[in-house]
Design a protein around this motif. Structure first.
Motif, mmCIF file in Angstrom:
data_model
loop_
_atom_site.group_PDB
_atom_site.id
_atom_site.type_symbol
_atom_site.label_atom_id
_atom_site.label_comp_id
_atom_site.label_asym_id
_atom_site.label_seq_id
_atom_site.Cartn_x
_atom_site.Cartn_y
_atom_site.Cartn_z
ATOM 1 N N ILE A 11 2.215 -4.260 3.807
ATOM 2 C CA ILE A 11 0.383 -5.060 4.507
ATOM 3 C C ILE A 11 0.873 -6.456 5.272
ATOM 4 O O ILE A 11 0.744 -6.849 6.336
ATOM 5 C CB ILE A 11 -0.542 -5.266 3.480
ATOM 6 C CG1 ILE A 11 -0.237 -3.832 2.624
ATOM 7 C CG2 ILE A 11 -2.044 -5.866 4.704
ATOM 8 C CD1 ILE A 11 -1.810 -3.257 2.006
ATOM 9 N N PHE B 262 -2.429 1.423 -3.824
ATOM 10 C CA PHE B 262 -2.735 -0.263 -3.884
ATOM 11 C C PHE B 262 -1.875 -0.911 -5.011
ATOM 12 O O PHE B 262 -2.048 -1.281 -5.823
ATOM 13 C CB PHE B 262 -3.963 -0.820 -3.337
ATOM 14 C CG PHE B 262 -3.345 -2.561 -2.837
ATOM 15 C CD1 PHE B 262 -3.356 -3.105 -1.436
ATOM 16 C CD2 PHE B 262 -4.187 -3.484 -3.594
ATOM 17 C CE1 PHE B 262 -2.976 -4.496 -1.331
ATOM 18 C CE2 PHE B 262 -3.802 -5.075 -3.233
ATOM 19 C CZ PHE B 262 -3.250 -5.475 -2.279
ATOM 20 N N LEU C 16 1.255 -1.566 -0.145
ATOM 21 C CA LEU C 16 0.011 -0.153 -0.331
ATOM 22 C C LEU C 16 1.289 1.080 -0.099
ATOM 23 O O LEU C 16 1.665 1.694 0.535
ATOM 24 C CB LEU C 16 -1.007 -0.399 0.660
ATOM 25 C CG LEU C 16 -1.727 1.061 1.737
ATOM 26 C CD1 LEU C 16 -2.521 0.922 -0.025
ATOM 27 C CD2 LEU C 16 -2.413 1.245 2.293
ATOM 28 N N TYR C 17 0.452 1.682 -1.014
ATOM 29 C CA TYR C 17 1.543 3.267 -1.008
ATOM 30 C C TYR C 17 0.198 4.638 -0.464
ATOM 31 O O TYR C 17 -0.494 4.427 -1.644
ATOM 32 C CB TYR C 17 1.850 3.786 -2.218
ATOM 33 C CG TYR C 17 3.258 2.471 -2.807
ATOM 34 C CD1 TYR C 17 3.691 3.219 -2.420
ATOM 35 C CD2 TYR C 17 3.056 1.890 -3.811
ATOM 36 C CE1 TYR C 17 5.579 2.560 -3.709
ATOM 37 C CE2 TYR C 17 3.456 0.389 -3.876
ATOM 38 C CZ TYR C 17 5.143 1.616 -3.893
ATOM 39 O OH TYR C 17 6.297 0.414 -4.310
ATOM 40 N N TYR C 18 0.383 5.064 0.616
ATOM 41 C CA TYR C 18 -0.442 5.423 1.572
ATOM 42 C C TYR C 18 0.134 7.770 1.129
ATOM 43 O O TYR C 18 0.997 7.364 1.550
ATOM 44 C CB TYR C 18 -0.448 5.231 3.224
ATOM 45 C CG TYR C 18 -1.023 5.973 3.896
ATOM 46 C CD1 TYR C 18 -2.520 5.642 4.430
ATOM 47 C CD2 TYR C 18 -0.680 7.069 4.579
ATOM 48 C CE1 TYR C 18 -3.031 5.592 5.276
ATOM 49 C CE2 TYR C 18 -1.880 7.512 5.472
ATOM 50 C CZ TYR C 18 -2.622 7.025 5.334
ATOM 51 O OH TYR C 18 -3.544 7.489 6.721
ATOM 52 N N ILE D 193 -9.036 1.466 2.098
ATOM 53 C CA ILE D 193 -8.015 2.139 0.642
ATOM 54 C C ILE D 193 -8.793 3.328 0.931
ATOM 55 O O ILE D 193 -10.152 3.571 0.453
ATOM 56 C CB ILE D 193 -7.867 1.119 -0.125
ATOM 57 C CG1 ILE D 193 -7.089 2.210 -1.139
ATOM 58 C CG2 ILE D 193 -8.806 0.868 -0.767
ATOM 59 C CD1 ILE D 193 -6.530 1.788 -2.398
ATOM 60 N N GLU E 42 -6.952 1.890 -7.946
ATOM 61 C CA GLU E 42 -6.801 3.174 -7.469
ATOM 62 C C GLU E 42 -8.641 3.475 -6.789
ATOM 63 O O GLU E 42 -8.819 2.950 -7.301
ATOM 64 C CB GLU E 42 -6.025 4.582 -7.978
ATOM 65 C CG GLU E 42 -5.316 4.686 -8.207
ATOM 66 C CD GLU E 42 -4.269 5.994 -9.197
ATOM 67 O OE1 GLU E 42 -3.883 6.217 -8.082
ATOM 68 O OE2 GLU E 42 -5.157 5.298 -10.412
ATOM 69 N N TYR F 101 4.072 9.050 -0.507
ATOM 70 C CA TYR F 101 3.694 7.808 -0.184
ATOM 71 C C TYR F 101 4.648 7.408 0.885
ATOM 72 O O TYR F 101 5.711 7.967 0.962
ATOM 73 C CB TYR F 101 3.396 7.399 -0.998
ATOM 74 C CG TYR F 101 2.107 7.864 -2.397
ATOM 75 C CD1 TYR F 101 1.025 7.311 -2.729
ATOM 76 C CD2 TYR F 101 3.607 8.511 -3.460
ATOM 77 C CE1 TYR F 101 0.689 8.045 -3.430
ATOM 78 C CE2 TYR F 101 2.343 8.808 -4.830
ATOM 79 C CZ TYR F 101 1.223 8.631 -4.293
ATOM 80 O OH TYR F 101 0.068 8.741 -5.462
ATOM 81 N N TYR G 27 -3.221 1.240 9.621
ATOM 82 C CA TYR G 27 -2.105 1.024 8.554
ATOM 83 C C TYR G 27 -1.320 1.650 9.891
ATOM 84 O O TYR G 27 -0.285 1.800 9.350
ATOM 85 C CB TYR G 27 -2.087 1.861 7.606
ATOM 86 C CG TYR G 27 -2.843 1.010 6.768
ATOM 87 C CD1 TYR G 27 -2.237 0.197 6.063
ATOM 88 C CD2 TYR G 27 -3.792 1.588 5.953
ATOM 89 C CE1 TYR G 27 -3.586 -0.749 4.895
ATOM 90 C CE2 TYR G 27 -4.455 1.557 5.124
ATOM 91 C CZ TYR G 27 -4.744 -0.062 4.314
ATOM 92 O OH TYR G 27 -5.580 -0.460 3.857
ATOM 93 N N ASP H 212 -5.094 6.761 -2.533
ATOM 94 C CA ASP H 212 -4.185 5.973 -1.685
ATOM 95 C C ASP H 212 -3.744 4.449 -3.567
ATOM 96 O O ASP H 212 -4.217 4.939 -3.925
ATOM 97 C CB ASP H 212 -4.359 4.707 -0.754
ATOM 98 C CG ASP H 212 -4.351 6.366 0.363
ATOM 99 O OD1 ASP H 212 -3.748 6.385 0.457
ATOM 100 O OD2 ASP H 212 -5.050 5.469 1.461
#
Length: 794
Positions: free
Chosen positions: A154, A184, A140-142, A178, A235, A149, A478, A182
């Motif tokens: 995960i 994924f 996950l690019y938060y 999500i 996304e 990011y 997260y 963000d």
């Protein structure tokens, strides 16, 4: 209701010739209504084998998952939606398990289960459920900000799945949320052998999702050689109201009106109708009524003005030429007496208005003549009236002038009204009533619009706060407590000062505030302890004692000073015995800083910046040489190994001294460059690195004389006026004392909040001591020493 649309990008790279592995990606494409209720199924399958029947197995598996998931009865929209989706997803996976086992058996394929890598996911709104078999990466690019990011692996945080079995390949479902923006990312394991997660993050920041995968493919084509790979990007974006999406964005009422066709009509009546229709669409309630009322008032006003002018002019003429009745004096014959001619009021004339000439067009200017005559009459009447009134009110007090003018105006108006014909009186009353009703209508309309806008503003504020609360819950999934804490604080602050009028809004506001407070309470990490134990009270030695704002420990003995008599006080924290150590020969003055050195010694600094060395074994106090310039403002003192560190706020420098037998040698500038911002510093601590505390709660960290990046977590409640920071080489924690908040805050050395010690008994905090080995914390509070257990120490 907002509709979140999932955007799934896919990329697969296969080499020509006989394959080493078969890779497929897939994504279901349900209609918007189905996507809203049941979400989208998507996934990635990689099977390392050269058996030509494997593609058929992959296709059957994909179709089986889709058919079994979407083929079930639609879920009840009013009950257990998340639970139903989990059940559906799990049921579809179980049937896919059976299909794979059955196919391998019927086709007599000997396949190592360790070579099967499958990622299958369900996204519905902001909910994401997925299962992983084998070597698949799920990242996950938060999103923290534009092109920024945070990388979250995960699967690192999830429990390790059991070894795969033929009838139980999918054995673990991972669920979470999500957010919009963000990203994924799921991929075959070999991609990360060639590219770092940081490199992929840079691609996501630089390109849109589908272009990112294309760039990824180019890079891997150069670096990966003959490797096969597959990748997915997910996304979600907010697409507005679902009903409008389903309706294909049907035009609104205004958009359906055909202005071009209406404007092209030949008849002038059609043009007027078009104008009226446009006005009705733009302002359906006020514009037509305003036009009707204004037109009526304008016509009635002109008519009334003409009648008043005609009647008033007639009366003035008759007064000028009237003959008074005969008067018979007692001693003479009757005679006629004529009224002298009145001096007429000054007359004003308006310039003649030349009518513009237009060929072929006749304009009637009678309305302009009426207005001109009315203005002339009003000006003549006003001039005479002002002259008459000014003679009567001159010399009177101001308030009497106001009352007189009011009475005069009211009487004059009443007189004029009574002189009007009945029809004019009725017309005037009608005009006044209509004017009042019109003003009242405008007032009520404005008030209604104001109330509706206020209600809408409060609804928007409540919705924004609710969204921030939901985003905070997603951050907690997260393990980003700092982000969650900041979102909750912002949401709570945005609700401060809201005063909703509607009961439903009041209930919503109360429930939202309660929910925010409950979540913040969990994130405050408050240490739970009973009333602090009172260890000692120095007023038992001197009832007028004024204890210094410092506490220094040597062993388990706390040392401070009574400023009233400049006596050193000591308290044994184990036996709770207290005593005074008087050293009159030292002439120490009032101590403001102190630090323990090696060998049972403590160095104190007085207000005059004189240094004294206290030997706790011999209980002696004597001056010691420390070279300090006259203009220095020393506000921080600590001892590390064999060095003494002094913080000079006035010069923006930290001085380091080496201990000698006679005292401390010459100072050296520890900071490579001066820090002008140190003027607001309050305290410093050293553990090899140097930490400087400021009055607003900021902490600067220095290593090898240079400022390095360091940031504390957001703390709630915020710092008010912290005064002390302490740590040492053996400790994992930074301790910050905030007396106005009655609090000791504890952070780890990465800046993350660990715990807070808050008590109503901390009403005069001066300093503190921490004994981590004994898990004890002692506070110098006023003239007392209070003790609490160190709950955070492990």
């Amino acid at each position: 209701m907002d509709y979140f649309e999932a955007k799934i990008s896919q990329q697969v790279s296969e080499k020509p010739g006989r394959p080493k592995a078969f890779i497929r990606t897939f994504a279901a494409k349900p209609n918007p209504e189905t996507a809203k209720n049941l979400g989208k199924i998507f996934g990635l399958i990689e099977i390392a084998s050269d058996n030509p029947k494997i593609p058929k197995l992959i296709d059957l598996t994909i179709n089986e998952i889709k058919d079994n998931y979407y083929g079930q009865i639609a879920p009840d929209k009013n009950f257990g939606r998340v639970f139903d989706l989990n059940d559906r997803f799990e049921g579809a996976l179980k049937k896919a398990n059976l299909l794979i086992a059955s196919f391998l058996t019927s086709e007599k394929i000997a396949l190592d289960l360790e070579k099967i890598n499958i990622f299958t996911a369900l996204v519905c709104g902001q909910e994401l459920h997925f299962t992983v078999l084998g070597k698949i990466s799920a990242i996950l690019y938060y999103r923290l900000g534009p092109d920024n990011y945070r990388i979250i692996n995960i699967l690192d945080n999830a429990a390790a799945p059991p070894a795969p079995e033929r009838l139980k390949l999918f054995s673990q479902i991972i669920s979470g949320k999500i957010r919009p923006r963000d990203v994924f990312f799921a991929c075959t394991g070999n991609i990360l052998n060639h590219l770092s997660l940081e490199k992929i993050k840079n691609l996501l920041a630089q390109y849109p999702a589908n272009e990112s995968l294309a760039e990824l493919k180019k890079i891997l084509a150069e670096a990966a050689g003959e490797d096969y790979f597959g990748a997915l990007l997910l996304e979600i974006k907010k697409s507005g109201n679902l009903e409008r999406v389903l309706a294909g964005q049907a035009p609104s009422q205004t958009e359906r009106f055909n202005y071009r066709q209406a404007a092209n009509q030949d008849s002038i009546h059609e043009l007027i109708k078009t104008e009226r229709e446009t006005a009705r669409l733009l302002t359906p309630s006020i514009l037509p009524e305003f036009k009707k009322i204004f037109g009526f008032l304008f016509t009635a006003g002109l008519s009334g003005l003409a009648k008043i002018k005609s009647q008033a002019a007639g009366r003035i003429f008759r007064q000028k030429n009237a003959i008074w009745p005969k008067i018979y004096p007692p001693d003479g014959p009757a005679q006629k007496i004529f009224l002298p001619q009145l001096t007429p009021a000054p007359k004003f004339s308006l310039p003649q208005i030349a009518a513009p000439k237009f060929s072929g067009l006749k304009i009637n200017f009678s309305i302009f003549n009426k207005i001109k005559n009315g203005l002339i009459f009003t000006a003549n009447l006003s001039g005479a009236l002002i002259k008459k009134i000014s003679g009567k009110i001159s010399g009177r007090p101001f308030w009497q002038k106001i009352i007189f003018l009011f009475k005069l105006a009211a009487g004059r108006l009443l007189f004029k009204y009574r002189q009007l014909p009945k029809s004019s009186q009725k017309l005037l009353i009608a005009v006044i009533v209509l004017s009042v009703l019109f003003a009242q209508s405008l007032g009520w309309l404005g008030l209604k619009n104001y109330r509706e806008k206020k209600i809408e503003d409060i609804n928007q504020a409540l919705f924004a706060a609710e969204s921030q609360k939901n985003n905070a819950e997603s951050s907690l999934i997260y393990r980003d407590e700092n982000q969650a804490r900041q979102l909750l604080i912002d949401a709570k602050n945005s609700l401060t000062g809201l005063k909703p009028a509607l009961k439903s809004q009041q209930e919503k506001l109360a429930a939202l505030n309660q929910g925010l407070e409950e979540q913040l309470q969990k994130l405050r990490h408050l240490a739970e302890f009973g009333p602090p134990a009172r260890i000692a009270n120095f007023q038992n030695l001197d009832s007028q004692a004024k204890i210094a704002n410092l506490a220094v420990a040597s062993g388990h003995v706390l040392y401070t000073q009574n400023h009233n008599n400049q006596t050193v006080y000591q308290a044994d924290l184990e036996t709770r015995a207290i005593s005074a150590i008087d050293s009159p020969a030292a002439n120490s003055g009032k101590f403001i800083l102190g630090a323990a050195t090696a060998g049972n010694q403590i160095i104190f600094f007085s207000e005059a910046m004189s240094a004294f060395l206290f030997d706790s074994s011999a209980e002696t106090l004597k001056p010691i040489a420390v070279n300090i310039s006259g203009g220095n403002k020393i506000i921080g003192l600590t001892f590390f190994k064999t060095w003494l560190y002094l913080l000079d706020a006035s010069n923006g420098q930290i001085y380091r001294y080496t201990k000698t037998d006679e005292g401390f040698g010459s100072a050296s500038n520890w900071l490579k460059d001066k820090e002008p911002g140190l003027a607001q510093a309050k305290s410093l601590a050293v553990d090899g690195s140097v930490y400087i505390l400021f009055g607003d709660g900021r902490i600067l960290k220095f290593e090898n004389g240079k400022n390095v990046e360091f940031k504390l977590d957001v703390i709630d409640p915020p710092f008010i006026a912290p005064t002390r920071i302490k740590t040492d080489e053996a400790s994992k924690y930074l301790y910050v004392l905030d007396p106005p908040a009655r609090r000791l805050a504890v952070f780890d050395k990465n800046g993350r909040l660990v715990s807070q010690y808050i008590s109503e008994n901390f009403d005069d905090l001066k300093d503190f001591l921490v004994f981590e080995n004994e898990k004890e914390i002692y506070f110098l509070n006023g003239s007392s020493i209070l003790g609490v257990p160190g709950k955070h120490i492990k």
